[in-house]
Design a protein around this motif. Structure first.
Motif, PDB file in Angstrom:
ATOM      1  N   LEU A  15     -55.559  41.301  22.524  1.00 28.34           N
ATOM      2  CA  LEU A  15     -54.741  42.503  22.688  1.00 28.34           C
ATOM      3  C   LEU A  15     -54.233  42.999  21.338  1.00 28.34           C
ATOM      4  N   ARG A  27     -57.780  49.131  27.265  1.00 27.92           N
ATOM      5  CA  ARG A  27     -56.696  48.321  26.717  1.00 27.92           C
ATOM      6  C   ARG A  27     -55.755  47.841  27.814  1.00 27.92           C
ATOM      7  N   VAL A  64     -54.663  43.978  28.721  1.00 31.78           N
ATOM      8  CA  VAL A  64     -53.321  43.413  28.863  1.00 31.78           C
ATOM      9  C   VAL A  64     -53.318  42.358  29.968  1.00 31.78           C
TER      10      VAL A  64
END
Length: 162
Positions: free
Chosen positions: A7, A46, A50
């Motif tokens: 991340l 993205r 997470v």
């Protein structure tokens, strides 16, 4: 960045590609998704990263707890250790896949930006080529043809003809 998570790496790649902090990019992707669909795509990838990044952390913690130094695992713990290790490997593979997808979207964005500039350069070259290849004299009116450009040595340089 040896301790950086997937991340963290994704965030750095995105911030470098768009030149803004991730918080600003998140709000921009939500507010006006049609303005930059590649940003929207990267932010969507993205957000899934997470989840997998959290899963990696959970599986690592579980595996460390089951195999901490000085602890001898019981027979029934062996299946939990094996399962946690497999789950950790799957989560890490998903993280790598998400990072790779983000990288591909960023490369596509850069390629599109480069390709967008190329036609403009070709149009400028074509305009110069159509302009007569010779600059106009300031006193020359636009409707007069441009003087012909010399293509070889001048007649005076060749000397008298025989």
């Amino acid at each position: 960045m040896p301790d950086a998570t997937a991340l963290d790496q994704a965030t750095t790649m995105i911030e470098n590609a768009w030149g803004r902090p991730i918080e600003a990019l998140e709000s921009l992707a939500v507010r006006s998704p049609s303005e930059d669909p590649l940003l929207r795509s990267v932010m969507h990838i993205r957000s899934s990263l997470v989840v997998t990044d959290n899963a990696v952390g959970v599986h690592q913690d579980r595996l460390h707890a089951l195999s901490r130094p000085g602890r001898v695992p019981a027979f029934y713990d062996l299946e939990r250790i094996t399962g946690s290790a497999a789950d950790l490997r799957v989560a890490q593979a998903e993280s790598r896949t998400s990072l790779q997808a983000i990288s591909h979207v960023i490369e596509a964005r850069e390629s599109a930006a480069t390709a967008g500039r190329a036609p403009a350069a070709r149009l400028a070259q074509a305009a110069v080529a159509r302009s007569g290849h010779a600059p106009r004299v300031l006193a020359q009116s636009p409707d007069q043809p441009a003087p012909a450009a010399a293509s070889g040595p001048s007649v005076a340089a060749l000397g008298p003809h025989r």
